[in-house]
Design a protein around this motif. Structure first.
Motif, PDB file in Angstrom:
ATOM      1  N   SER A  38       5.419   5.100 -10.274  1.00  0.00           N
ATOM      2  CA  SER A  38       4.851   4.568  -9.041  1.00  0.00           C
ATOM      3  C   SER A  38       3.354   4.895  -8.960  1.00  0.00           C
ATOM      4  O   SER A  38       2.954   6.016  -9.242  1.00  0.00           O
ATOM      5  CB  SER A  38       5.609   5.194  -7.866  1.00  0.00           C
ATOM      6  N   GLY A  39       2.558   3.901  -8.613  1.00  0.00           N
ATOM      7  CA  GLY A  39       1.128   4.127  -8.418  1.00  0.00           C
ATOM      8  C   GLY A  39       0.284   4.037  -9.674  1.00  0.00           C
ATOM      9  O   GLY A  39      -0.928   4.276  -9.638  1.00  0.00           O
ATOM     10  N   SER A  43       1.514  -3.202 -10.394  1.00  0.00           N
ATOM     11  CA  SER A  43       1.508  -4.349  -9.476  1.00  0.00           C
ATOM     12  C   SER A  43       0.108  -4.902  -9.328  1.00  0.00           C
ATOM     13  O   SER A  43      -0.081  -6.118  -9.262  1.00  0.00           O
ATOM     14  CB  SER A  43       2.038  -3.942  -8.097  1.00  0.00           C
ATOM     15  N   THR A  44      -0.878  -4.022  -9.273  1.00  0.00           N
ATOM     16  CA  THR A  44      -2.268  -4.476  -9.127  1.00  0.00           C
ATOM     17  C   THR A  44      -2.661  -5.325 -10.336  1.00  0.00           C
ATOM     18  O   THR A  44      -3.291  -6.375 -10.186  1.00  0.00           O
ATOM     19  CB  THR A  44      -3.208  -3.264  -8.977  1.00  0.00           C
TER      20      THR A  44
HETATM   21  P1  ATP Z   1       4.688   0.968  -7.405  1.00  0.00           P
HETATM   22  O1  ATP Z   1       5.677   1.005  -8.545  1.00  0.00           O
HETATM   23  O2  ATP Z   1       4.870   2.088  -6.441  1.00  0.00           O
HETATM   24  O3  ATP Z   1       4.591  -0.386  -6.751  1.00  0.00           O
HETATM   25  P2  ATP Z   1       2.334   0.421  -9.011  1.00  0.00           P
HETATM   26  O4  ATP Z   1       2.325   1.013 -10.354  1.00  0.00           O
HETATM   27  O5  ATP Z   1       2.683  -1.011  -8.900  1.00  0.00           O
HETATM   28  O6  ATP Z   1       3.238   1.283  -8.056  1.00  0.00           O
HETATM   29  P3  ATP Z   1      -0.053  -0.258  -7.580  1.00  0.00           P
HETATM   30  O7  ATP Z   1       0.677  -0.819  -6.411  1.00  0.00           O
HETATM   31  O8  ATP Z   1      -0.729  -1.193  -8.494  1.00  0.00           O
HETATM   32  O9  ATP Z   1       0.890   0.694  -8.428  1.00  0.00           O
HETATM   33  O10 ATP Z   1      -1.123   0.794  -7.020  1.00  0.00           O
HETATM   34  C1  ATP Z   1      -1.996   1.520  -7.874  1.00  0.00           C
HETATM   35  C2  ATP Z   1      -2.887   2.411  -7.007  1.00  0.00           C
HETATM   36  O11 ATP Z   1      -3.756   1.623  -6.211  1.00  0.00           O
HETATM   37  C3  ATP Z   1      -2.137   3.315  -6.057  1.00  0.00           C
HETATM   38  O12 ATP Z   1      -2.819   4.545  -5.999  1.00  0.00           O
HETATM   39  C4  ATP Z   1      -2.219   2.585  -4.755  1.00  0.00           C
HETATM   40  O13 ATP Z   1      -2.169   3.489  -3.673  1.00  0.00           O
HETATM   41  C5  ATP Z   1      -3.582   1.923  -4.848  1.00  0.00           C
HETATM   42  N1  ATP Z   1      -3.605   0.633  -4.096  1.00  0.00           N
HETATM   43  C6  ATP Z   1      -2.888  -0.471  -4.379  1.00  0.00           C
HETATM   44  N2  ATP Z   1      -3.174  -1.466  -3.505  1.00  0.00           N
HETATM   45  C7  ATP Z   1      -4.094  -0.957  -2.647  1.00  0.00           C
HETATM   46  C8  ATP Z   1      -4.792  -1.492  -1.516  1.00  0.00           C
HETATM   47  N3  ATP Z   1      -4.600  -2.749  -1.106  1.00  0.00           N
HETATM   48  N4  ATP Z   1      -5.672  -0.678  -0.871  1.00  0.00           N
HETATM   49  C9  ATP Z   1      -5.869   0.591  -1.295  1.00  0.00           C
HETATM   50  N5  ATP Z   1      -5.249   1.146  -2.350  1.00  0.00           N
HETATM   51  C10 ATP Z   1      -4.380   0.386  -3.023  1.00  0.00           C
END
Ligand code: ATP
Length: 365
Positions: A38-39, A43-44
């Motif tokens: 997670s994080g 997703s980004t």
């Molecule tokens: P998960 O499995 O929990 O969805 P992930 O690997 O998909 O996690 P992301 O959602 O891409 O991770 O987030 C990566 C980082 O960017 C995290 O630290 C998150 O808090 C931060 N983040 C994501 N979207 C935003 C936003 N819109 N504003 C601020 N921080 C963000």
């Protein structure tokens, strides 16, 4: 055809680099899984490919066309979300056909029927989402993506709302669908089993960076770092602190309860390492490789048992057919084939490559 090239892609949120300079080439027809905790930025990264999040830097190419600044609808990519995002007041047929609403009725109906047949939804076309199971809803969400004939599918944890049995079944269905369509899939998950079972290649992310990209076999058999080694495999790989020592010209990894011949000549002694051994490669008994320790916990998995064994300050798990005939408190010796032992730098956590060439440094990063 849909090849997706990602070049030095970055996305910052304030001080946080959610995605930090990732380059990745997704071949046409691949099932690429973005895997990480997670994080880590999965997703980004996917949202940037879809055009839902703007990059802070870098480029995205779709079939050699720069789409970094293109609007989502100009990309011909279909995104499937974890939350399904179905319209509750519309039937399954209307949900699937939603992207076709501007087309001629007859064409749209034919396409909906074709997609429903592919996904086995023919009997459910008149139902509304609330009358469907989680797995069926997920298939409708896939249908809505499929109906557009996209160049590639972007899937964000599509199975995470399903119970364990349904998740296993849907994994098989998704792999099968990918084979039949031959389209490019980019799939986000934190579930290593999903990654291992469906991916043609896995990209492991950690803290916004790419740790390793490879086939499931490559990331499992030759993890590039302790992070990858520890993230993939259950029970987890045992990682033990040791030191490389040269004895009679032969290099060994030695430590508290640990003695592993590395099968190479060399003078790379004195280096701190982490040795990694997977549970299925260990067996109880003595051999060239020796790990001596105390059984701390035994788990019955039905067909197999897993024993957790304390070795010095670390732990390894050993798995095998039940009964392993081990009890808590037993002092035991474990062994494995020396070439099953993974070596990592204790400082960087990166994999150390053993080169059996006496003229060169024998253990290199
Ligand atoms: P998960 O499995 O929990 O969805 P992930 O690997 O998909 O996690 P992301 O959602 O891409 O991770 O987030 C990566 C980082 O960017 C995290 O630290 C998150 O808090 C931060 N983040 C994501 N979207 C935003 C936003 N819109 N504003 C601020 N921080 C963000």
């Amino acid at each position: 055809m849909s090849r997706i090239q990602i070049e030095g892609l970055t996305r910052r949120f304030g001080d946080v680099a959610a995605v930090d300079g990732i380059s990745l080439d997704v071949a046409d027809g691949e099932f690429l899984v973005l895997l990480g905790p997670s994080g880590c930025g999965k997703s980004t990264l996917l949202r940037m490919i879809a055009g839902l999040t703007a990059p802070s830097g870098g480029r995205i190419l779709l079939d050699d066309r720069d789409i970094t600044a293109a609007a989502p609808r100009e990309r011909n990519l279909a995104m499937v979300f974890q939350s399904y995002a179905l319209y509750p007041h519309l039937t399954v047929a209307k949900n699937i056909g939603f992207p076709l609403r501007t087309r001629r009725r007859k064409d749209a109906d034919a396409k909906i029927a074709e997609v429903a047949a592919v996904l086995g939804l023919e009997q459910l076309l008149d139902r509304r989402p609330r009358a469907l199971s989680g797995g069926q809803r997920q298939r409708v969400a896939l249908g809505r993506a499929l109906v557009r004939d996209p160049g590639a599918f972007l899937l964000d944890e599509p199975l995470s709302n399903l119970d364990a049995t349904l998740r296993t079944a849907t994994r098989g269905e998704l792999s099968d669908l990918h084979r039949r369509l031959g389209s490019t899939f980019v799939y986000v998950t934190h579930d290593q089993i999903e990654a291992m079972t469906m991916a043609t290649r896995i990209a492991v992310l950690n803290g916004g960076r790419l740790e390793q990209v490879g086939t499931p076999e490559q990331v499992y058999d030759a993890p590039a770092s302790t992070f990858v080694a520890g993230f993939i495999g259950s029970p987890a790989i045992g990682l033990l602190a040791a030191q490389l020592r040269s004895a009679d010209g032969e290099l060994r990894a030695q430590g508290d309860g640990i003695d592993i011949p590395l099968g190479v000549l060399g003078d790379s002694g004195g280096r701190d390492v982490l040795v990694g051994v997977r549970p299925e490669h260990l067996r109880v008994g003595a051999g060239d490789t020796q790990l001596r320790g105390t059984v701390r916990h035994v788990e019955n998995l039905g067909g197999e048992e897993v024993a957790h064994v304390e070795i010095g300050a670390g732990r390894v798990a050993v798995r095998g057919p039940r009964p392993l005939c081990l009890a808590v408190g037993d002092h035991i010796t474990l062994t494995c084939e020396p070439d099953r032992v993974h070596l990592f730098s204790a400082t960087s956590g990166r994999r150390l490559v053993r080169t059996p060439d006496p003229d060169r440094a024998t253990v290199a990063v």
